[in-house]
Design a protein around this motif. Structure first.
Motif, PDB file in Angstrom:
ATOM      1  N   LEU A  78       0.815  -1.215   0.000  1.00 34.83           N
ATOM      2  CA  LEU A  78       0.000   0.000   0.000  1.00 34.83           C
ATOM      3  C   LEU A  78       0.856   1.276   0.000  1.00 34.83           C
ATOM      4  O   LEU A  78       0.572   2.220  -0.727  1.00 34.83           O
ATOM      5  N   TYR A  79       1.915   1.281   0.817  1.00 37.35           N
ATOM      6  CA  TYR A  79       2.693   2.527   0.906  1.00 37.35           C
ATOM      7  C   TYR A  79       3.354   2.858  -0.433  1.00 37.35           C
ATOM      8  O   TYR A  79       3.409   4.013  -0.842  1.00 37.35           O
ATOM      9  N   LEU A 103       2.117   5.632   6.478  1.00 36.78           N
ATOM     10  CA  LEU A 103       2.078   4.167   6.606  1.00 36.78           C
ATOM     11  C   LEU A 103       3.424   3.627   7.063  1.00 36.78           C
ATOM     12  O   LEU A 103       3.498   2.608   7.735  1.00 36.78           O
ATOM     13  N   ASP A 132       4.433   4.379  13.494  1.00 35.64           N
ATOM     14  CA  ASP A 132       4.643   3.010  13.950  1.00 35.64           C
ATOM     15  C   ASP A 132       3.440   2.518  14.756  1.00 35.64           C
ATOM     16  O   ASP A 132       3.025   3.155  15.704  1.00 35.64           O
ATOM     17  N   GLY A 133       2.899   1.399  14.339  1.00 36.24           N
ATOM     18  CA  GLY A 133       1.818   0.797  15.119  1.00 36.24           C
ATOM     19  C   GLY A 133       0.457   1.444  14.938  1.00 36.24           C
ATOM     20  O   GLY A 133      -0.491   1.046  15.583  1.00 36.24           O
ATOM     21  N   ALA A 134       0.340   2.443  14.057  1.00 32.67           N
ATOM     22  CA  ALA A 134      -0.973   3.041  13.815  1.00 32.67           C
ATOM     23  C   ALA A 134      -1.727   2.206  12.785  1.00 32.67           C
ATOM     24  O   ALA A 134      -1.115   1.582  11.933  1.00 32.67           O
ATOM     25  N   SER A 135      -3.057   2.207  12.895  1.00 35.81           N
ATOM     26  CA  SER A 135      -3.823   1.416  11.933  1.00 35.81           C
ATOM     27  C   SER A 135      -3.817   2.105  10.570  1.00 35.81           C
ATOM     28  O   SER A 135      -3.486   3.282  10.458  1.00 35.81           O
ATOM     29  N   THR A 136      -4.185   1.350   9.540  1.00 39.75           N
ATOM     30  CA  THR A 136      -4.190   1.901   8.197  1.00 39.75           C
ATOM     31  C   THR A 136      -5.118   3.104   8.120  1.00 39.75           C
ATOM     32  O   THR A 136      -4.788   4.124   7.521  1.00 39.75           O
ATOM     33  N   PHE A 137      -6.292   2.963   8.761  1.00 40.07           N
ATOM     34  CA  PHE A 137      -7.260   4.059   8.737  1.00 40.07           C
ATOM     35  C   PHE A 137      -6.675   5.329   9.347  1.00 40.07           C
ATOM     36  O   PHE A 137      -6.829   6.412   8.792  1.00 40.07           O
ATOM     37  N   CYS A 175      -3.612   6.298   9.473  1.00 38.63           N
ATOM     38  CA  CYS A 175      -2.637   6.902   8.557  1.00 38.63           C
ATOM     39  C   CYS A 175      -3.351   7.678   7.456  1.00 38.63           C
ATOM     40  O   CYS A 175      -2.955   8.782   7.099  1.00 38.63           O
ATOM     41  N   GLY A 207      -6.950  -1.354   2.400  1.00 42.24           N
ATOM     42  CA  GLY A 207      -5.825  -2.256   2.683  1.00 42.24           C
ATOM     43  C   GLY A 207      -6.116  -3.476   3.525  1.00 42.24           C
ATOM     44  O   GLY A 207      -5.311  -4.384   3.584  1.00 42.24           O
ATOM     45  N   ILE A 208      -7.261  -3.508   4.220  1.00 39.54           N
ATOM     46  CA  ILE A 208      -7.407  -4.567   5.213  1.00 39.54           C
ATOM     47  C   ILE A 208      -8.275  -5.745   4.768  1.00 39.54           C
ATOM     48  O   ILE A 208      -8.584  -6.602   5.582  1.00 39.54           O
ATOM     49  N   THR A 209      -8.659  -5.774   3.504  1.00 34.82           N
ATOM     50  CA  THR A 209      -9.427  -6.944   3.059  1.00 34.82           C
ATOM     51  C   THR A 209      -8.786  -7.509   1.803  1.00 34.82           C
ATOM     52  O   THR A 209      -7.760  -7.007   1.348  1.00 34.82           O
TER      53      THR A 209
END
Lengths: 323, 172
Positions: free
Chosen positions: B53-54, B79, B83-88, B90, B120-122
């Motif tokens: 994704l990035y 992204l 660090d450690g943040a969810s995709t949403f 970002c 990104g999460i599915t």
């Protein structure tokens, strides 16, 4: 602790792990993260929970409980925010990450035409920390070579968690590298790495040191992969993990007919037990395998119980862990 | 003399204001169109390229101009760096941070944030559906924005000048 492992842990769990005793951090074998159930590690063959303060405990009441947020973030971090790239991995149920570590994952299966298509609602992770043991195969190697040069078809027999893949990897590396001081040139090694465990490839590049003359066919079914390897890379020796199916037998026979040696592993407590499995016993009876290495955990992971020749005569005995 | 100068200033200011408003009416449909293009590029990168994704975000960010391009490129940076943040998280941070640089409205922002929840999460199929859905939503907004443009762009330019003149007359 390993930075590749830390990089995939959410900050909450990362901080707990960093509070652990350094020896524990270094020698940890597995980290098990299950949503809404206690955080657990496997260390020194023991299963222990970890409290929020980084204390090892057997009492699950004291343990840190990973949240939904934690598991969600792990998945995000493992996939680099790109879960859509993990379709194959989610179908197989494990992911290999940088450094060759493997993460087993389970959740809810999504089916399509009676086959598992993918996983969702992922709630459990088993992070298996890869440990390379470089040089462990050195004392064994002379027994696998006849006239110092011809590689014998070898079967490594061992129960689970006794280090057979680790040994196999080091054999691959030693054969591939050769020994210039003794005037032994390296061999062309082909690894068919069905479960990405031997070389631990990430995007085709091996994360474990498997030697300079080694080609890896990653995530390919063994039988088909062996045939592909023979045709395409003309290896001197083929390395495969956990044989046992009917097709594997055919592929190994085929490899022998084309003059390629095979070094493989099989699950089993001893040779008698392996002999009971029809597919492997036919290979033994045809004397296709001419060396057997038996592993156990008697003196720790990687205890070599013995090395046997094609007539099952013991040619090496020293009950000692290679570690 | 001062009166004349003041009058000129008032007219100039209100004319500028009118032009600024007109420019927003002009830019919004263009930016909505750009966003749709960006999302379609993202679809290609995800579904056919299987690119992380990035990387996809950075690539698209580099190819789209202005604030819309920044949505993508700073999301790409987030992204990696958050660090450690969810995709949403970002994605949201990037939208919030660069929103003022665009002529977009709150309804456009809501669409983008809504989209961020699934980003990104599915699996690929699902990503494709969500991207298409968002593109459709943006296309509808674009349609509306174009109608508004034809109605109000000229109007706000004229109104700016006229309002300035009115104030001057009243002051005299």
């Amino acid at each position: 602790m390993n930075k590749e492992i830390l990089a995939i842990l959410p900050i909450s769990i990362r901080q707990i792990m960093q509070k652990l005793n350094e020896i524990v951090q270094k020698d940890m074998e597995e980290i098990r993260i299950r949503e809404k159930r206690p955080l657990e590690i496997v260390y020194n063959n023991q299963h222990l929970f970890i409290s929020e303060a980084g204390k090892l405990t057997t009492n699950d009441q004291e343990a840190y409980i990973p949240t939904k947020e934690d598991t969600y973030k792990i998945l995000n971090l493992i996939s680099n925010h790109s879960i859509y790239r993990l379709e194959e991995e989610l179908k197989r149920g494990y992911i290999t990450i940088q450094g060759g570590h493997r993460i087993g994952i389970v959740g809810k299966a999504i089916m399509e035409n009676g086959m598992v298509k993918s996983l969702k609602d992922i709630s459990s992770f088993n992070i298996r920390i890869a440990k390379q043991k470089i040089g462990i195969a050195k004392p064994i190697l002379p027994f696998l070579l006849v006239d110092g040069n011809i590689i014998q078809n070898t079967l490594i027999i061992s129960p689970p968690m006794c280090g057979k893949t680790t040994l196999l990897r080091d054999i691959a590396r030693e054969l591939s590298r050769g020994n210039p001081q003794l005037g032994k040139s390296g061999k062309k090694v082909g690894i068919v790495d069905e479960r990405s465990e031997i070389a631990g490839c990430v995007e085709g590049v091996p994360q474990n040191d498997v030697g300079p003359r080694t080609d890896i066919l990653d995530a390919c079914p063994k039988a088909e992969g062996m045939m592909m390897m023979i045709r395409s890379m003309s290896p001197d020796v083929l390395i495969v993990d956990e044989i046992g199916r009917q097709e594997d037998t055919l592929a190994i026979t085929e490899a022998r007919n084309s003059g390629v040696s095979v070094i493989a592993t099989a699950h089993g407590l001893n040779i008698e037990e392996v002999m009971k499995r029809p597919t492997i016993s036919s290979l033994i009876q045809q004397e296709i395998f001419t060396r057997f290495i038996l592993l156990s955990r008697k003196k720790g992971v990687g205890t070599i119980e013995g090395i046997f020749d094609g007539q099952l005569r013991q040619i090496y005995f020293k009950e000692k862990s290679y570690v | 003399m001062f009166k004349l100068l003041g009058a000129t200033l008032v007219i100039a200011a209100s004319t500028l204001l009118g032009f600024q408003i007109a420019r927003n009416y002009q830019n919004r449909p263009l930016q909505l169109r750009l966003l749709q293009r960006g999302l379609k590029m993202l679809e290609t990168e995800i579904v056919y390229g299987s690119v992380p994704l990035y990387q996809a975000m950075n690539k698209i960010g580099a190819r789209l101009p202005g604030g819309v391009g920044l949505f993508f490129s700073s999301a790409g940076e987030n992204l990696i760096t958050l660090d450690g943040a969810s995709t949403f998280e970002c994605w949201r941070a990037s939208i919030e941070q660069n929103f003022f640089q665009t002529a977009l409205k709150k309804e456009d922002k809501d669409l983008l944030l809504q989209f961020g929840h699934t980003l990104g999460i599915t699996d690929k199929e699902d990503q494709m559906k969500h991207i298409q859905l968002t593109v459709e939503g943006l296309a509808t907004e674009e349609q509306i924005a174009r109608e508004e443009q034809s109605k109000y762009e000229k109007l706000s330019k004229n109104l700016g000048v006229l309002l300035g003149i009115l104030v001057v007359i009243l002051m005299y």
